[in-house]
Each structure stands twice: as structure tokens, then as C-alpha cells.
Motif scaffolding. Sequence first.
Motif, PDB file in Angstrom:
ATOM      1  N   THR A  32       3.477   6.370  -3.660  1.00  0.00           N
ATOM      2  CA  THR A  32       4.303   7.572  -3.579  1.00  0.00           C
ATOM      3  C   THR A  32       5.770   7.147  -3.557  1.00  0.00           C
ATOM      4  O   THR A  32       6.090   5.975  -3.315  1.00  0.00           O
ATOM      5  N   SER A  33       6.651   8.081  -3.784  1.00  0.00           N
ATOM      6  CA  SER A  33       8.086   7.774  -3.768  1.00  0.00           C
ATOM      7  C   SER A  33       8.503   7.204  -2.420  1.00  0.00           C
ATOM      8  O   SER A  33       9.288   6.253  -2.348  1.00  0.00           O
ATOM      9  N   ARG A  34       7.973   7.775  -1.361  1.00  0.00           N
ATOM     10  CA  ARG A  34       8.305   7.282  -0.013  1.00  0.00           C
ATOM     11  C   ARG A  34       7.814   5.847   0.184  1.00  0.00           C
ATOM     12  O   ARG A  34       8.527   5.005   0.729  1.00  0.00           O
ATOM     13  N   GLU A  35       6.578   5.573  -0.260  1.00  0.00           N
ATOM     14  CA  GLU A  35       6.035   4.221  -0.114  1.00  0.00           C
ATOM     15  C   GLU A  35       6.849   3.214  -0.918  1.00  0.00           C
ATOM     16  O   GLU A  35       7.112   2.105  -0.444  1.00  0.00           O
TER      17      GLU A  35
END
Length: 95
Positions: A32-35
Motif C-alpha cells: 500500500t502507499s502507506r507501507e
Amino acid sequence: MKKELKTEEERIAYNCRKATLLIEKKQSIELTSREKMELQLHQAGCYICRVYEHQSILINKMMHKIFNPAGTESRLDDEFKATMQQKIDQKLNDL
């Protein structure tokens, strides 16, 4: 209940564990973008995790070559798939 990370060493070790998990996950599926952001931030300051990622990629490539030599691809034949599907359906019906 979450354990409170008291020392700097505990916080760094926790972050490295999370980073190695993300490194391995990244090789299987898209993060994900956060990861992605978390991993990039961690690796910006952690040489060990950058080396780990490089080594992990090399190991995965070598294993892929060992189990799929010369681009061969393993596929199950349709008869085997149908038999397996029947067994799965039967087990599900037994539940």
C-alpha cells in the motif's frame, strides 16, 4: 494490549522487524502507499535493512531459477484440477 517500547534499541528492532516483513511482502504483492512510505523512511536510515532487501531479492531470484529452470513453467493439467475441485467440494459439503 500493546507492549510499550521503552528503549531506542527496542524501537529500532521493532522497526527492522516491520521493515523485513514489508520487504518480503513487497516481493509477492504490491505494498500500500502507506507501507511503501514506511519502508522508504526506515531504509533511508537503516543500512542493515537495505542490505537485507538486496540479499532477499537475490535469494528469491536464485530459488526461482532452481525451481523453474530455463523459463519452464509448472502447470497442473485440467484433469488433476477437476479432481481436486471435486475433493474440495465434497469436503465442503461434509461440513
